[in-house]
Design a protein around this motif. Structure first.
Motif, mmCIF file in Angstrom:
data_model
loop_
_atom_site.group_PDB
_atom_site.id
_atom_site.type_symbol
_atom_site.label_atom_id
_atom_site.label_comp_id
_atom_site.label_asym_id
_atom_site.label_seq_id
_atom_site.Cartn_x
_atom_site.Cartn_y
_atom_site.Cartn_z
ATOM 1 N N ALA A 123 0.624 -1.275 0.049
ATOM 2 C CA ALA A 123 -0.011 -0.114 -0.152
ATOM 3 C C ALA A 123 0.915 1.293 0.053
ATOM 4 N N SER A 124 2.060 1.261 0.671
ATOM 5 C CA SER A 124 2.884 2.448 0.712
ATOM 6 C C SER A 124 3.518 2.626 -0.602
ATOM 7 N N LYS A 125 3.982 1.641 -1.288
ATOM 8 C CA LYS A 125 4.705 1.867 -2.541
ATOM 9 C C LYS A 125 3.476 2.307 -3.500
ATOM 10 N N LYS A 126 2.462 2.072 -3.257
ATOM 11 C CA LYS A 126 1.142 2.393 -4.277
ATOM 12 C C LYS A 126 0.894 3.948 -3.985
ATOM 13 N N GLU A 127 0.996 4.087 -2.673
ATOM 14 C CA GLU A 127 0.655 5.612 -2.315
ATOM 15 C C GLU A 127 1.979 6.411 -2.888
ATOM 16 N N LEU A 128 3.028 6.084 -2.675
ATOM 17 C CA LEU A 128 4.248 6.638 -3.280
ATOM 18 C C LEU A 128 4.261 7.127 -4.743
ATOM 19 N N LYS A 129 3.746 6.020 -5.504
ATOM 20 C CA LYS A 129 3.678 6.377 -6.773
ATOM 21 C C LYS A 129 2.689 7.177 -7.367
ATOM 22 N N LEU A 130 1.395 7.154 -6.491
ATOM 23 C CA LEU A 130 0.409 8.041 -6.623
ATOM 24 C C LEU A 130 0.746 9.508 -6.551
ATOM 25 N N ILE A 131 1.540 9.552 -5.216
ATOM 26 C CA ILE A 131 2.057 10.939 -4.993
ATOM 27 C C ILE A 131 2.969 11.252 -5.867
ATOM 28 N N GLN A 132 3.909 10.516 -6.429
ATOM 29 C CA GLN A 132 4.820 11.099 -7.503
ATOM 30 C C GLN A 132 4.153 11.661 -8.894
ATOM 31 N N ASP A 133 3.126 10.633 -9.120
ATOM 32 C CA ASP A 133 2.228 11.112 -10.443
ATOM 33 C C ASP A 133 1.425 12.544 -10.009
ATOM 34 N N VAL A 134 0.993 12.738 -9.125
ATOM 35 C CA VAL A 134 0.443 13.923 -8.696
ATOM 36 C C VAL A 134 1.222 15.064 -8.814
ATOM 37 N N ILE A 135 2.643 14.754 -8.298
ATOM 38 C CA ILE A 135 3.640 16.095 -8.199
ATOM 39 C C ILE A 135 4.044 16.324 -9.707
ATOM 40 N N ASP A 136 4.130 15.111 -10.599
ATOM 41 C CA ASP A 136 4.667 15.274 -11.640
ATOM 42 C C ASP A 136 3.569 16.096 -12.544
ATOM 43 N N GLU A 137 2.345 15.474 -12.302
ATOM 44 C CA GLU A 137 1.139 16.240 -13.197
ATOM 45 C C GLU A 137 0.919 17.909 -12.575
ATOM 46 N N ARG A 138 1.145 17.950 -11.447
ATOM 47 C CA ARG A 138 0.995 19.374 -11.091
ATOM 48 C C ARG A 138 1.971 20.286 -11.464
ATOM 49 N N GLY A 139 3.322 19.695 -11.365
ATOM 50 C CA GLY A 139 4.542 20.290 -11.888
ATOM 51 C C GLY A 139 4.585 20.562 -13.568
ATOM 52 N N THR A 140 3.958 19.597 -14.268
ATOM 53 C CA THR A 140 3.792 19.780 -15.675
ATOM 54 C C THR A 140 2.692 21.161 -16.044
ATOM 55 N N ASN A 141 1.529 20.852 -15.250
ATOM 56 C CA ASN A 141 0.717 22.018 -15.369
ATOM 57 C C ASN A 141 1.008 23.402 -14.797
ATOM 58 N N SER A 142 1.850 23.437 -13.856
ATOM 59 C CA SER A 142 2.297 24.698 -13.512
ATOM 60 C C SER A 142 3.144 25.353 -14.400
ATOM 61 N N THR A 143 3.902 24.677 -15.332
ATOM 62 C CA THR A 143 4.886 25.334 -16.413
ATOM 63 C C THR A 143 3.876 25.622 -17.549
ATOM 64 N N THR A 144 2.904 25.249 -17.576
ATOM 65 C CA THR A 144 2.026 25.626 -18.974
ATOM 66 C C THR A 144 1.236 26.834 -18.633
ATOM 67 N N SER A 145 0.833 27.129 -17.231
ATOM 68 C CA SER A 145 0.204 28.342 -16.852
ATOM 69 C C SER A 145 0.985 29.288 -16.312
ATOM 70 N N LYS A 146 0.243 30.335 -15.970
ATOM 71 C CA LYS A 146 0.877 31.611 -15.483
ATOM 72 C C LYS A 146 1.747 31.209 -14.040
ATOM 73 N N ALA A 147 2.250 32.265 -13.346
ATOM 74 C CA ALA A 147 2.663 31.819 -12.207
ATOM 75 C C ALA A 147 1.888 31.239 -11.030
ATOM 76 N N PRO A 148 2.257 30.210 -10.436
ATOM 77 C CA PRO A 148 1.402 29.463 -9.603
ATOM 78 C C PRO A 148 1.016 30.301 -8.399
ATOM 79 N N GLY A 149 0.005 30.057 -7.789
ATOM 80 C CA GLY A 149 -0.972 30.599 -6.679
ATOM 81 C C GLY A 149 -0.260 30.126 -5.478
#
Length: 146
Positions: A21-47
């Motif tokens: 379960a912890s390995k799955k959580e870690l993978k999900l968290i990394q996916d969220v971080i990656d997704e948020r990081g990608t979205n922040s580079t395509t938008s204006k300054a993050p709030g």
């Protein structure tokens, strides 16, 4: 294996489930971080909300990553106890109390990190008791649904 050491079989099974379960959580968290990081580079300054979410995700990443290592170490310890038992040496008669204390302290730390950011933005979506019980799942769901 002696019958009085049956607790060790149950403990190993539970730890392996928690590790998975912890390995799955870690993978999900990394996916969220990656997704948020990608979205922040395509938008204006993050709030500030984005920064708070990333802070929470980094805390969840720290928690889950450390938990994976800790659980792997517990499995190694159980294997040492198996070996000791086969050699006729004494083994503990139950899971060490320290393991429970460490689990509680780590959940408390994660709860403090997520509550800190939730309080900073006057959000009630991440409740301290929920994080203590569910771990990083609640902050993850909060970011997905928020």
């Amino acid at each position: 294996m002696k019958e009085d050491s049956n607790w060790i079989v149950v403990a190993e099974k539970k730890i392996r489930q928690e590790l998975d379960a912890s390995k799955k959580e870690l993978k999900l968290i990394q996916d969220v971080i990656d997704e948020r990081g990608t979205n922040s580079t395509t938008s204006k300054a993050p709030g500030i909300r984005f920064k708070d979410q990333m802070f929470c995700m980094r805390a969840c990443q720290e928690y889950s990553g450390s938990r994976v290592h800790m659980l792997e170490e517990r499995i190694r310890q159980i294997h040492v106890w198996y070996s000791n038992e086969r050699m006729g040496r004494e083994i503990p008669d139950r899971v060490p109390d320290e393991w429970f204390k460490v689990d509680i302290e780590w959940r408390q730390w994660l709860s403090e990190q997520t509550t800190l950011k939730a309080n900073a933005r006057n959000s009630q979506s991440v409740e301290c008791m929920e994080v203590r019980f569910w771990g990083p799942l609640i902050p993850l769901l909060d970011i997905y649904t928020g």
